[in-house]
Design a protein around this motif. Structure first.
Motif, PDB file in Angstrom:
ATOM      1  N   THR A 270      47.634  37.688  41.070  1.00  0.00           N
ATOM      2  CA  THR A 270      47.819  36.473  41.848  1.00  0.00           C
ATOM      3  C   THR A 270      46.051  36.044  42.469  1.00  0.00           C
ATOM      4  O   THR A 270      45.161  36.497  43.261  1.00  0.00           O
ATOM      5  CB  THR A 270      48.338  36.706  43.161  1.00  0.00           C
TER       6      THR A 270
ATOM      7  N   GLY B 189      43.472  32.088  42.850  1.00  0.00           N
ATOM      8  CA  GLY B 189      42.771  30.971  43.073  1.00  0.00           C
ATOM      9  C   GLY B 189      42.280  31.100  44.101  1.00  0.00           C
ATOM     10  O   GLY B 189      40.561  31.668  43.732  1.00  0.00           O
ATOM     11  N   TYR B 190      41.408  29.913  44.321  1.00  0.00           N
ATOM     12  CA  TYR B 190      40.311  29.755  44.681  1.00  0.00           C
ATOM     13  C   TYR B 190      40.288  29.558  46.459  1.00  0.00           C
ATOM     14  O   TYR B 190      39.858  28.718  47.194  1.00  0.00           O
ATOM     15  CB  TYR B 190      40.001  27.715  44.554  1.00  0.00           C
TER      16      TYR B 190
ATOM     17  N   ARG C  66      42.857  31.346  49.283  1.00  0.00           N
ATOM     18  CA  ARG C  66      43.983  33.027  49.726  1.00  0.00           C
ATOM     19  C   ARG C  66      44.818  32.511  50.370  1.00  0.00           C
ATOM     20  O   ARG C  66      46.401  33.112  49.558  1.00  0.00           O
ATOM     21  CB  ARG C  66      42.998  33.252  50.705  1.00  0.00           C
TER      22      ARG C  66
ATOM     23  N   ASP D 146      46.654  29.223  49.087  1.00  0.00           N
ATOM     24  CA  ASP D 146      47.362  28.531  48.081  1.00  0.00           C
ATOM     25  C   ASP D 146      47.037  29.108  46.820  1.00  0.00           C
ATOM     26  O   ASP D 146      46.821  28.125  45.798  1.00  0.00           O
ATOM     27  CB  ASP D 146      47.690  27.532  48.250  1.00  0.00           C
ATOM     28  N   PRO D 147      47.410  30.166  46.227  1.00  0.00           N
ATOM     29  CA  PRO D 147      46.813  30.451  44.876  1.00  0.00           C
ATOM     30  C   PRO D 147      47.846  29.520  44.196  1.00  0.00           C
ATOM     31  O   PRO D 147      48.678  29.773  43.861  1.00  0.00           O
ATOM     32  CB  PRO D 147      47.804  32.064  45.424  1.00  0.00           C
ATOM     33  N   VAL D 148      47.287  29.923  42.695  1.00  0.00           N
ATOM     34  CA  VAL D 148      47.463  29.150  41.646  1.00  0.00           C
ATOM     35  C   VAL D 148      47.749  29.484  40.766  1.00  0.00           C
ATOM     36  O   VAL D 148      48.037  29.481  39.289  1.00  0.00           O
ATOM     37  CB  VAL D 148      46.301  28.229  41.160  1.00  0.00           C
TER      38      VAL D 148
ATOM     39  N   ARG E  57      50.093  33.324  40.134  1.00  0.00           N
ATOM     40  CA  ARG E  57      50.887  34.666  41.131  1.00  0.00           C
ATOM     41  C   ARG E  57      51.672  35.647  40.867  1.00  0.00           C
ATOM     42  O   ARG E  57      52.504  35.589  39.920  1.00  0.00           O
ATOM     43  CB  ARG E  57      51.958  33.628  42.504  1.00  0.00           C
TER      44      ARG E  57
ATOM     45  N   GLY F  82      47.409  26.990  36.034  1.00  0.00           N
ATOM     46  CA  GLY F  82      46.811  27.861  36.600  1.00  0.00           C
ATOM     47  C   GLY F  82      46.601  29.058  35.114  1.00  0.00           C
ATOM     48  O   GLY F  82      45.868  30.335  35.430  1.00  0.00           O
TER      49      GLY F  82
ATOM     50  N   THR G  42      42.269  30.000  35.071  1.00  0.00           N
ATOM     51  CA  THR G  42      42.132  31.010  36.581  1.00  0.00           C
ATOM     52  C   THR G  42      42.485  31.929  36.132  1.00  0.00           C
ATOM     53  O   THR G  42      41.833  33.521  35.690  1.00  0.00           O
ATOM     54  CB  THR G  42      42.857  30.261  37.930  1.00  0.00           C
TER      55      THR G  42
END
Length: 218
Positions: free
Chosen positions: A8, A10-11, A13, A15-17, A19, A40, A43
């Motif tokens: 998991t 993202g940029y 915490r 709303d992670p891109v 999961r 995503g 990422t």
């Protein structure tokens, strides 16, 4: 084996891109990761290359869990990866000549004495003329700069290659040349490959296995 376990990331915490994604690449295997822009996948590629710390999950490299990220990763893990990004002008220091760009990783790990030999070895592999090596990024085309960026990714002889939309901005002939260079290196070294993109035809021709982003997140 390169293993991404329940990643998991993202940029933000909240709303992670990415999961809970799992992905495994065997030594010598070429895997294409296919998905639309913004889903995503880039990422995830950065997490795989130890360039982005995930919020949860684990990266396991040849049986050993990642012990750090970016410059804090141990040298033996950090140098196991060669990465080529989509936009070469954003990943190249505009002050450097192409020779110095290719040599960056060597100098970073104290192997400056190998620069001349490795640059001479790699430039014909990626199709970069010797007449271009003294030029800076603004003095060459996108395709020529991406060739130098690929040489930079290969200069430490990595065990894993991450190509994140490597050919998205290039014409067909340059795309074919870079894919050929990657495959020649893999055939010689046994390196594994994660190729990220949204061009299904390219990934299915290039890679032994293509994974849909939607299959990873559902």
């Amino acid at each position: 084996m390169l293993e991404l376990r329940a990643i998991t990331a993202g940029y933000d915490r909240r709303d992670p891109v990415v999961r809970g994604v799992d992905l495994t690449i065997a030594p010598g295997e070429s895997v294409g990761l296919l998905g639309p822009s913004g889903c995503g996948k880039s990422t995830l590629a950065r997490v795989a290359a130890l360039l982005h710390r995930p919020d949860a999950g684990q990266v396991v490299i040849d049986g050993e869990a990642a012990r750090g990220w970016r410059h804090r990763a141990p040298r033996e893990q950090r140098t196991a990866f060669g990465v080529v990004f989509q936009q070469p002008r954003l990943s190249a220091d505009p002050r450097l000549s192409l020779t110095d760009l290719i040599a960056e990783p060597l100098r970073a790990v104290g192997l400056g004495s190998e620069v001349a030999a490795r640059v001479a070895e790699l430039t014909p592999v990626v199709g970069l003329g010797a007449d271009l090596l003294g030029r800076r990024p603004h003095e060459v085309s996108d395709g020529q700069l991406q060739r130098a960026c690929l040489a930079r990714a290969l200069v430490l002889r990595p065990r894993w290659l991450i190509c994140d939309e490597m050919t998205a901005m290039l014409d067909a002939s340059t795309t074919a040349a870079l894919v050929h260079a990657v495959e020649a290196y893999r055939a010689e070294s046994g390196a594994g490959l994660l190729a990220v993109g949204h061009d299904r035809v390219l990934l299915e021709r290039w890679c032994g296995r293509t994974v849909q982003w939607t299959d990873l997140v559902e």
